[in-house]
Structure formats: C-alpha cells, structure tokens
Write an enzyme that holds these catalytic residues in place. Structure first.
Site, mmCIF file in Angstrom:
data_model
loop_
_atom_site.group_PDB
_atom_site.id
_atom_site.type_symbol
_atom_site.label_atom_id
_atom_site.label_comp_id
_atom_site.label_asym_id
_atom_site.label_seq_id
_atom_site.Cartn_x
_atom_site.Cartn_y
_atom_site.Cartn_z
ATOM 1 N N GLU A 1 18.314 -42.191 -0.969
ATOM 2 C CA GLU A 1 17.309 -41.852 0.044
ATOM 3 C C GLU A 1 17.801 -42.140 1.452
ATOM 4 O O GLU A 1 17.086 -41.911 2.434
ATOM 5 C CB GLU A 1 16.006 -42.613 -0.229
ATOM 6 C CG GLU A 1 16.214 -44.086 -0.463
ATOM 7 C CD GLU A 1 14.975 -44.783 -1.027
ATOM 8 O OE1 GLU A 1 13.857 -44.360 -0.699
ATOM 9 O OE2 GLU A 1 15.151 -45.757 -1.785
ATOM 10 N N HIS B 1 0.297 -41.445 3.632
ATOM 11 C CA HIS B 1 0.098 -42.354 2.511
ATOM 12 C C HIS B 1 -1.104 -41.930 1.665
ATOM 13 O O HIS B 1 -1.036 -41.866 0.441
ATOM 14 C CB HIS B 1 -0.087 -43.793 3.023
ATOM 15 C CG HIS B 1 -0.373 -44.782 1.940
ATOM 16 N ND1 HIS B 1 -1.658 -45.118 1.561
ATOM 17 C CD2 HIS B 1 0.450 -45.479 1.130
ATOM 18 C CE1 HIS B 1 -1.607 -45.994 0.575
ATOM 19 N NE2 HIS B 1 -0.337 -46.236 0.296
ATOM 20 N N TYR C 1 16.529 -33.812 -14.342
ATOM 21 C CA TYR C 1 15.068 -33.851 -14.408
ATOM 22 C C TYR C 1 14.468 -33.917 -13.015
ATOM 23 O O TYR C 1 15.147 -34.232 -12.036
ATOM 24 C CB TYR C 1 14.594 -35.062 -15.239
ATOM 25 C CG TYR C 1 14.832 -36.398 -14.579
ATOM 26 C CD1 TYR C 1 13.890 -36.956 -13.706
ATOM 27 C CD2 TYR C 1 16.006 -37.110 -14.818
ATOM 28 C CE1 TYR C 1 14.106 -38.179 -13.091
ATOM 29 C CE2 TYR C 1 16.233 -38.332 -14.209
ATOM 30 C CZ TYR C 1 15.285 -38.867 -13.344
ATOM 31 O OH TYR C 1 15.511 -40.075 -12.727
ATOM 32 N N MET D 1 -5.616 -7.665 8.027
ATOM 33 C CA MET D 1 -5.129 -6.732 9.056
ATOM 34 C C MET D 1 -6.032 -5.510 9.121
ATOM 35 O O MET D 1 -7.034 -5.439 8.430
ATOM 36 C CB MET D 1 -3.668 -6.387 8.786
ATOM 37 C CG MET D 1 -2.755 -7.589 8.999
ATOM 38 S SD MET D 1 -1.056 -7.232 8.577
ATOM 39 C CE MET D 1 -1.168 -6.926 6.825
ATOM 40 N N SER E 1 18.551 -41.147 -8.508
ATOM 41 C CA SER E 1 17.264 -40.472 -8.349
ATOM 42 C C SER E 1 17.052 -40.256 -6.862
ATOM 43 O O SER E 1 17.070 -41.216 -6.089
ATOM 44 C CB SER E 1 16.123 -41.305 -8.932
ATOM 45 O OG SER E 1 14.899 -40.619 -8.774
ATOM 46 N N LYS F 1 0.834 -1.202 0.000
ATOM 47 C CA LYS F 1 0.000 0.000 0.000
ATOM 48 C C LYS F 1 0.869 1.253 0.000
ATOM 49 O O LYS F 1 0.652 2.186 -0.770
ATOM 50 C CB LYS F 1 -0.936 -0.020 1.214
ATOM 51 C CG LYS F 1 -2.045 1.009 1.131
ATOM 52 C CD LYS F 1 -3.008 0.866 2.298
ATOM 53 C CE LYS F 1 -4.077 -0.158 2.033
ATOM 54 N NZ LYS F 1 -3.932 -1.425 2.682
ATOM 55 N N CYS G 1 12.595 -37.970 -7.384
ATOM 56 C CA CYS G 1 11.294 -38.615 -7.585
ATOM 57 C C CYS G 1 10.435 -38.601 -6.327
ATOM 58 O O CYS G 1 9.406 -39.259 -6.267
ATOM 59 C CB CYS G 1 11.464 -40.044 -8.088
ATOM 60 S SG CYS G 1 12.339 -41.133 -6.943
ATOM 61 N N GLY H 1 -7.991 -7.831 3.887
ATOM 62 C CA GLY H 1 -8.911 -8.092 4.993
ATOM 63 C C GLY H 1 -8.295 -8.762 6.195
ATOM 64 O O GLY H 1 -8.961 -8.958 7.213
ATOM 65 N N ARG I 1 -2.757 -1.927 -6.310
ATOM 66 C CA ARG I 1 -1.936 -3.122 -6.086
ATOM 67 C C ARG I 1 -2.250 -4.129 -7.179
ATOM 68 O O ARG I 1 -3.295 -4.045 -7.833
ATOM 69 C CB ARG I 1 -2.215 -3.722 -4.713
ATOM 70 C CG ARG I 1 -3.645 -4.195 -4.514
ATOM 71 C CD ARG I 1 -3.883 -4.641 -3.077
ATOM 72 N NE ARG I 1 -5.296 -4.975 -2.847
ATOM 73 C CZ ARG I 1 -5.842 -5.163 -1.656
ATOM 74 N NH1 ARG I 1 -5.096 -5.025 -0.569
ATOM 75 N NH2 ARG I 1 -7.106 -5.473 -1.523
ATOM 76 N N ARG J 1 -3.776 2.756 8.257
ATOM 77 C CA ARG J 1 -4.042 1.506 7.537
ATOM 78 C C ARG J 1 -2.802 0.634 7.460
ATOM 79 O O ARG J 1 -1.675 1.119 7.385
ATOM 80 C CB ARG J 1 -4.529 1.809 6.118
ATOM 81 C CG ARG J 1 -5.695 2.777 6.058
ATOM 82 C CD ARG J 1 -6.089 3.116 4.641
ATOM 83 N NE ARG J 1 -6.880 2.064 4.023
ATOM 84 C CZ ARG J 1 -7.200 2.034 2.743
ATOM 85 N NH1 ARG J 1 -6.778 2.982 1.928
ATOM 86 N NH2 ARG J 1 -7.932 1.055 2.248
#
Length: 898
Positions: free
Chosen positions: A763, A473, A872, A110, A782, A29, A852, A108, A353, A99
């Site tokens: 992993e 899961h 990737y 604050m 991966s 603002k 993945c 809305g 804005r 404000r």
C-alpha cells in the site's frame, strides 16, 4: 489523396448504409433504424449524422466539420426523392423528426423535435393534402412549442399556460365540459388551434426577439444544433455520471420522415417491451395512445391504453406489431424496447433498443433466454450489471408512497451505500448501541464517523453524515455491512449540544424518526414503509454459472463471525482482510484494555494491558475460523495510529482517567503526545510493531492459539498473517522473524503442525517498487489500494471530495473518467500494481497475490485484477456477488479477445 470522411448514413427503401453493430458511430437509435430497415420492417426513411460529428462539434468550439453541410443537403435530397415530397413544400410538404441517439441508452436525457418543415404555407398544403385541417394545425402547434422550447430556450411552461388558457376559455365553454372534468388536447378544434398557434408565435417572438422561422433549412439546422447541445446539458451529464457512462463520443442525430399518430382514431402511438421489464415474464408489455404523437405517451398528457385494448380497436396493426416483436427479439436475442406509430391503420417502427429492466427482470430474462436457446450462458453473464446485483439485496422505500415522500423531504446528500433505512435519530455511537440494545431502530447522525464509532455504526440501521465522500470512513465501513449510508449532506448543520440537526427551517431532534434512501441520497421525516426484494431463483442459477467459469477467486473483508457468515452466504471463498483493530471497539471492556495499554508508561504495563485483550482477540479468531472452516483467512495486524483509540475531548479524557484510576493530566499528556500532523503518513501499521513489538506478540498469539483450538475441534484453519504498511525488505524481515518465533513456539507447546503464511500489504509506492526484494521473505502480497491510491496520487480520500468532482465532471475538466477511490486508476496506480506483481513473482514464482481495498468489489477493477494475474480479490460481504460476476465476465471477455 485521403478518403473523404463520411458523416451521414442513409436508410430507407429497404436498404441501409449502416447496421445494428454500428452503435458507437450511429448511436443506438440510428443503428436500430438501419438494422430494422435492412431486415424488412416498416421503418420511415431518413439519415443519421454520426456521433463523430458531435465529438468534433465540441472539440472545435461548436463548429461543424468541413463538408457536413453539403453531405446533409445531399442526403435530404435523397430522402425527398425517395418519398416524393420536399421539405417545406407549400403543396405537399415532407415533415421530419430530429432526434438524438447516443451509443448507450439515455432515455429522456436529450432532445427530440417533431413535425419539422411546417410553416405558415406548408401547414395549409398539409391540410389540403390530408383533408384533415385539424391534424395539420395540431402538428404545427406541437412543432412551434418543441422548436421554441428545445432549440431556442423559450420556457416550455409559457406554451403550456397558453394551451391551458385556450382549453379553459374556449374549448370548455364550447363543449360545455363541467368543472372538475379535464379538457383533453383532442377536444380543441381548428378555430381554437389557429388562435393557439398565433399566441405561440407571439410567445416565441417575445423571447427570441424575432419571428418564428419559416425557412425549413433554418429550422433543420436549429434542431440539429439543439440535439448536439443537449449532449452537454446538465441532466444528460448528470445521467452519465450516475450511470458511469464514459468513453463515448457523443450523440448522433437522426433525421427521419414523419409518420403521424395524430390523424384521428385510426392512428396513434405507443411504447412497448417484448417482455415485462418489471418481472421479466415473457409477456408483451406496453401502452398505446390513440390520436397522439410520441411525446404524448412520455409526457403522460393522457392515460394510455394497454396493448390488449389496442388489439381490440386495431387488430390488423396489432397483429403486425406482435410479428415485429417476435422478429426483433429473435434477431437481437434480447428484450427490446420498441416505439411505434400507427398512421391511419398502418404500422411504422420508430425505434428498437435493448430495454431497461429491473434487477429481478434482468436475471429472469437472461436465464430464460438461455433455456429458450436464444443465447449462451456466457452471453447471459455478460448482460448482468453490478447494479443489477446490488438492487436485489438492499431494502428499498415502497414506491407507492409518492405523496408522503414529497411532503416529508428534508435534504439530499451523496448516495454512498444504496438501499433504505428508517430509525430514530441519535448523535453518538454510544447512544446508538444503547438504544439498539433495547430493541430500538436508530439512524446514527454524525458530522463524520471515526473508528471509535464502529460499535454504534454496526448497531444503527443507517448512517448519515454532514461531510465525506463515497470512500470516507462512514461509507467504507457501512458498505462492508450492506448498511444504508448517506454522506456529504453539507446543507445539514449538526448541533451536538442541542442534540439536533437543521436544514434551513427544518429541525430534527434526537429521537425523531427519519428515513434514508441510500440509492438517491435523499432524507425524509418519519418512518417510510420499506420493502426488501427477494432474489429470484434465476439469480442463483446465473451465479452458479459465474462460479463455473471464473478463474479469479473471491474473498471477503470481514472482522466478525457475523460478517464472515454473511459473506459465505454471498459466495465468499475465504477472508482476504480481517481488520483486528475493529475488534477493540466491540465492548467497553475491550476499549478500556487498549486504552490502558496506550497510556501505559512501561513495557510491563503495556504487556499487562494486552493480556486483557488476548482472550477477546483469541475468541474472535476462533469464531471466524469456525465459520470459514477450510477456507483461508488473512488477518491484518493493527493498522491505525494509536491516537484513534483514545478520546480527544476533555470530558472523555476525564471519564477515561476515572475508569483507569490515573490522573487526568496523564491521560491528556499522553493524548497530546500521540497527536500527528498527518496520521495517514505517521506512526501506524508495521511502524507500531517496530516500536511496540508487544502488540504484535499478543495478536500473533491470539491468531495461533485460536488456530490450535479450532484444529483440536476438527476445524481446518489456514491463517495468513499480514503486516500492513511495509516499505522496506529489512522492516518486513524483522517483523516476519518475530511473528514466526511467537507462532512456532505456540505450535511447539501444543505439539501441533498448522500451515500458516506470513505476508504483507502493498500500500506504499516504495513497497511496490521494491516488491522483488520484499518477496524474498513475504509469502503473499495483498494490495491495499485505498492507501496506495492516496499515496500515489497525493489525494486524501476523505478530503478530496472538495475538489475531485471537478476532476470527474466532463463539463468542467473530465480529467478522470471515474473517482479513483471507487474504480482503480489503472493508468497510474494500476501500473504500480502490475510492476509489483511482475517483480514479486520474479523472486517468488508461486507468490499468492490478492487485493483487499475497496476496489475489490468494483467490477472494472476486478477485471483489471484478472488481467494482471492476481489469484483473488477481497471485498465487502455484500459486494462478493459483484466480484464473482465481474471475475466471470473477465474470463469470458479474455476468451473473446476483448
């Protein structure tokens, strides 16, 4: 000597100390007001207290930094001198609004206080100066109500009740307004407003235990406190959490000279958008409310007029507004959300804005602005958010059913997968499959799901669980299918015996229809009407631009030809994770084959059982290779511990024993043997292949035989066989050798040459640390970041929901900015990933690397994958477009030097 910090920035008289690029410091603002002032638009003068003050306010136990008070006083005097009025002056008072304004729009969430500076004396001065006593009294009653409720926590409803009482007992009677016809705020006259102000002051004194403040300085600092305090209000914190807004200092405070839309019929206030925020059409869109202040439009006190009506009643001000629309959209090169006030025919701009818009509008506006020459393709791509893409593909509840939704609400859980679904309640996966086979739409309701439930989950329209979080899961699997899912409904008690669930006094039985709103986590009785948004043509245009720009490839996690086809339609360039164990649950015949292998006593019996599974797996791979013709397919060998494939209840064990024609005690003994204290760290992944290499043999045979069959049909196949949970070079070496022996023998028998790769999932932290050694044999890595996150952080993704919210909650601790299972922990887990990539490529420079885990579809995580040099990412089919977008944004941001 250190330079004195600057905490307050002035704007007014055509000049501003700040500008539109200073949102982080001045808030949206404040930056907008400064910029509009600088470019010559009609903006009331004022000053902005920076977001840095908000940050210091909370760091210093709600104490302001030294020198702030003097700086505010200095800028207040500057404002008074510019406008020729003094705050609280009994003859001609300056009134201001106070404000909020965060760097990111939080509409809305604050607080705002208008008409500050009025007291018992200055209200009379305002009445005399304007010649409009009713207006002055109306402004005072608004100020008392706003200051009392916002700054001093007086219940707003007490003020509203008092106002309604005056309207009903005095105004209705005076004007003889019939019952059933609403008394408008503007109907209340001076005498009634005076009575109302007196009552408002009594309400204030009753709650605050002192009189309403008459000192304008006390009022000003009370309002500033209120705005800063609203930064950590529950609704603001929740909004930031939902919108994933992190890393900003706080809110700024804007103190601005009041202009009045409540001076009569030639005045008013409005909100408008430079384009239609629902459709994206290039039409002026908004509302105007005559004889009103800004809060009236937002609160819906009266029905506003369309802009076309505003044009008819006040053509001069409307013409000014149209010119402002053109100037601001050209200046900001984006659709703008504007707030304005007309005071006795003169236009004032109060805010500009970037306007919030629907997903459909987001794509249309971005592409249209490129075609109009306002922005580049790169700028258009940077404007689209992941949630804009999600919103295009999930069915939603028709919003016209407001009353039905309110009446039929049951419970609210965690919104795991957005969209909506309706169906009849079932409590077992078997019932879900059976009912769905008969053409019935079902919602699977479980305490929590397991891999055994996969068939039922796939058959169901949506999934509802009493426990779990966004990466449980149920959530992970449902997300992969783009299937509406709500988890963590802890108020819900499920009784499997009675086949019902309860929430308080509400009972829902098997067969009852319910509706899930996965976007909000709400559950409703009955089948609500659903609608499915259609992606606009601009979506396809923009995604094409993304594909032209990005470096990072995007694959999908898919276990069936159906999933693979869906992913292709979403733009996937291959499969990065095909989970073979999911195929075992597809039919009863398959389940029996894997279960008979598990309970077998000897190697020969296990091989015999696996021979029954072989043709099923082979056919599955043929189907997937056909869909992915010419694209790489990474197939993960069996990963879960064997106990997940057998029934744990006595009834289920008896049924299995009967089907396999073996003693039930043998089944129970075997199930007991398979039980593990911590299966996540137990006998699973490659450890199963070390113990039972015959499982590996069957799976590799199925993969390579399928590849041979497809090649004979002219289909190009690029299989990548992935060994899960590796933690040591020798472990991988043993399995890699066996894979190649099986594969090469089949290729030799078929007299075929097919290029295939053997690699591993990283992993386990030890695998990441020893990546250079493992890469001596592995042709690709991966990253399975779900497990890597669990093991690195010592968190269970299924159980962490009990305490993880406290770690993310900025009000409690703010330890994490986001759930590490949803957005990759770049500081900790990310460091391991970066290390593993560097070490792996030090041994094998051409090592192919991807990800993945669930993070492959999270925009922030995708950008990290780009940064560390992955080839990737792989994600659920319905998140493929998000990954494509994020990959393009990462390339653009890298070029911009961000």
């Amino acid at each position: 000597m250190a330079e004195k910090p600057k905490y307050v920035y002035f704007f007014g008289g055509g000049k501003a100390e700040g500008n539109g690029k200073m949102k982080d410091l001045l808030g949206g603002k404040g930056a907008g007001l400064a910029e509009m002032t600088s470019i010559g638009l009609p903006v009331p003068a004022g000053f902005t207290i920076t977001t840095e003050v908000c940050e210091l306010y909370y760091k210093n136990n709600k104490q302001y930094p030294e020198g702030l008070k003097e700086e505010v006083e200095e800028h207040l005097k500057r404002l008074e001198n510019l406008v020729g009025k003094k705050l609280g002056d009994p003859e001609d008072p300056l009134l201001v609004s106070v404000r909020s304004g965060a760097p990111i729009s939080m509409p809305g969430m604050m607080e705002t206080i208008l008409n500050l500076g009025l007291n018992d004396k200055s209200v009379e001065g305002l009445a005399r100066k304007t010649g409009n006593r009713r207006f002055a009294l109306d402004a005072y009653r608004r100020f008392i109500m706003m200051y009392g409720s916002i700054a001093m926590d007086v219940p707003r409803e007490e003020f509203d009740k008092a106002f309604d009482h005056i309207k009903e007992t005095m105004t209705r009677k005076r004007l003889n307004i019939p019952r059933g016809q609403k008394v408008q705020d503007t109907d209340v006259n001076e005498e009634e407003l005076e009575a109302l102000i007196k009552e408002f002051k009594e309400i204030y004194k009753h709650h605050v235990k002192k009189d309403f403040p008459q000192d304008p300085q006390e009022q000003l600092w009370g309002a500033i406190h209120a705005v800063f305090d609203s930064w950590m209000a529950d609704k603001a914190v929740t909004y930031r959490k939902v919108e994933k807004i992190t890393g900003i200092r706080g809110t700024a405070v804007n103190v601005v000279q009041m202009v009045f839309g409540n001076k009569g019929d030639t005045s008013g206030t409005g909100v408008c958008f430079t384009r239609d925020p629902s459709t994206g059409e290039n039409t002026f869109y908004g509302d105007f409310l005559p004889n009103a202040q800004g809060e009236d439009v937002v609160a819906g006190i009266r029905t506003p007029l369309k802009l076309s009506e505003f044009e008819r009643t006040n053509p001069t001000a409307y013409k000014q507004l149209v010119e402002v629309r053109k100037i601001l959209e050209t200046h900001y090169k984006d659709m703008q959300d504007l707030e304005f006030t007309v005071e006795e025919g003169k236009l004032y701009m109060l805010q500009c804005r970037s306007g919030k818009r629907t997903p459909i509008a987001a794509f249309k506006i971005a592409v249209d602005m490129v075609n109009e020459g306002l922005i580049t393709k790169e700028e258009a791509i940077l404007r689209i958010r992941p949630q804009d893409i999600e919103g295009l593909f999930y069915p939603i509840i028709d919003p016209s059913q407001k009353e039905e939704l309110k009446k039929n609400f049951i419970v609210q859980g965690i919104d795991a997968v957005p969209g909506a679904a309706t169906g009849r309640v079932v409590f077992t996966a078997k019932e879900a499959e059976e009912w769905a086979a008969k053409g019935e739409k079902v919602i699977l309701v479980r305490h929590e799901t397991s891999p055994e439930d996969v068939g039922g989950m796939h058959a169901a329209q949506g999934i509802l669980t009493a426990t779990g979080g966004k990466t449980s899961h149920a959530a992970v699997v449902a997300r992969g299918w783009g299937k509406c899912c709500i988890v963590g409904c802890e108020q819900m008690t499920i009784d499997y015996n009675k086949e019902e669930f309860r929430v308080g006094d509400i009972v829902v039985k098997k067969g009852d229809e319910i509706t899930l709103n996965g976007s909000t986590g709400e559950v409703f009785k009955g089948a609500m009407k659903l609608i499915k948004p259609t992606p606009p043509e601009q979506y396809y245009t923009l995604m094409k631009w993304c594909d032209e720009i990005r470096r990072l490839r995007v694959r999908t996690n898919a276990d069936t030809p159906y999933d693979a086809q869906n992913a292709l339609e979403m733009g996937a360039e291959g499969i990065g994770l095909c989970r073979t164990e999911h195929m075992f649950f597809d039919t009863e015949e398959r389940r029996l084959a894997i279960q008979s292998m598990i309970v077998a006593d000897t190697y020969e019996q296990r091989v015999k059982a696996l021979e029954k599974l072989l043709p099923f797996q082979r056919e599955d791979f043929i189907g997937i290779f056909k869909v992915m013709d010419g694209k790489p397919v990474t197939i993960r060998l069996i990963d879960p511990p064997l106990h997940e494939f057998v029934p744990h209840g006595w009834n289920g064990q008896e049924v299995l024993a009967q089907k396999l024609k073996i003693p039930v005690d043998k089944v129970r003994q075997r199930v007991a043997q398979l039980e593990e204290a911590n299966p996540m760290l137990g006998h699973r992944g490659c450890r199963l292949a070390i113990t039972y290499p015959e499982i590996l043999d069957m799976q590799v045979r199925a993969i390579i035989e399928a590849a041979c069959e497809c090649t004979k049909q002219g289909i190009k196949v690029f299989p990548e066989i992935m060994v899960p949970l590796v933690m040591d070079k020798k472990e991988f070496e043993i399995l890699e050798k066996r894979i190649r022996e099986v594969a090469d023998k089949i290729l030799e028998e078929n007299k075929m040459k097919i290029e295939y790769k053997v690699g591993t999932m990283i992993e386990v932290p030890r695998a990441a640390l020893l990546a250079d050694k493992i890469a001596e044999k592995a042709e690709f890595f991966s990253f399975g970041t779900n497990d890597l996150t669990q093991m690195t952080m010592g968190l269970s993704r299924d159980d962490a929901g009990r305490f993880l919210p406290d770690y993310i909650d900025e009000k409690k601790t703010g330890i994490f900015k986001a759930d590490p299972f949803q957005s990759l922990d770049q500081e900790g887990v990310g460091l391991l990933v970066k290390w593993a990539i560097e070490k792996g490529r030090s041994t094998r420079p051409n090592l192919k690397i991807g990800i993945c885990g669930e993070h492959g579809g999270d925009a922030a995580s995708v950008k990290f994958c780009h940064k560390v040099g992955m080839d990737y990412v792989s994600c659920s089919p319905f998140r493929v477009p998000i990954a494509r977008l994020a990959a393009a944004q990462a390339t653009i941001e890298e070029k911009m030097g961000k």
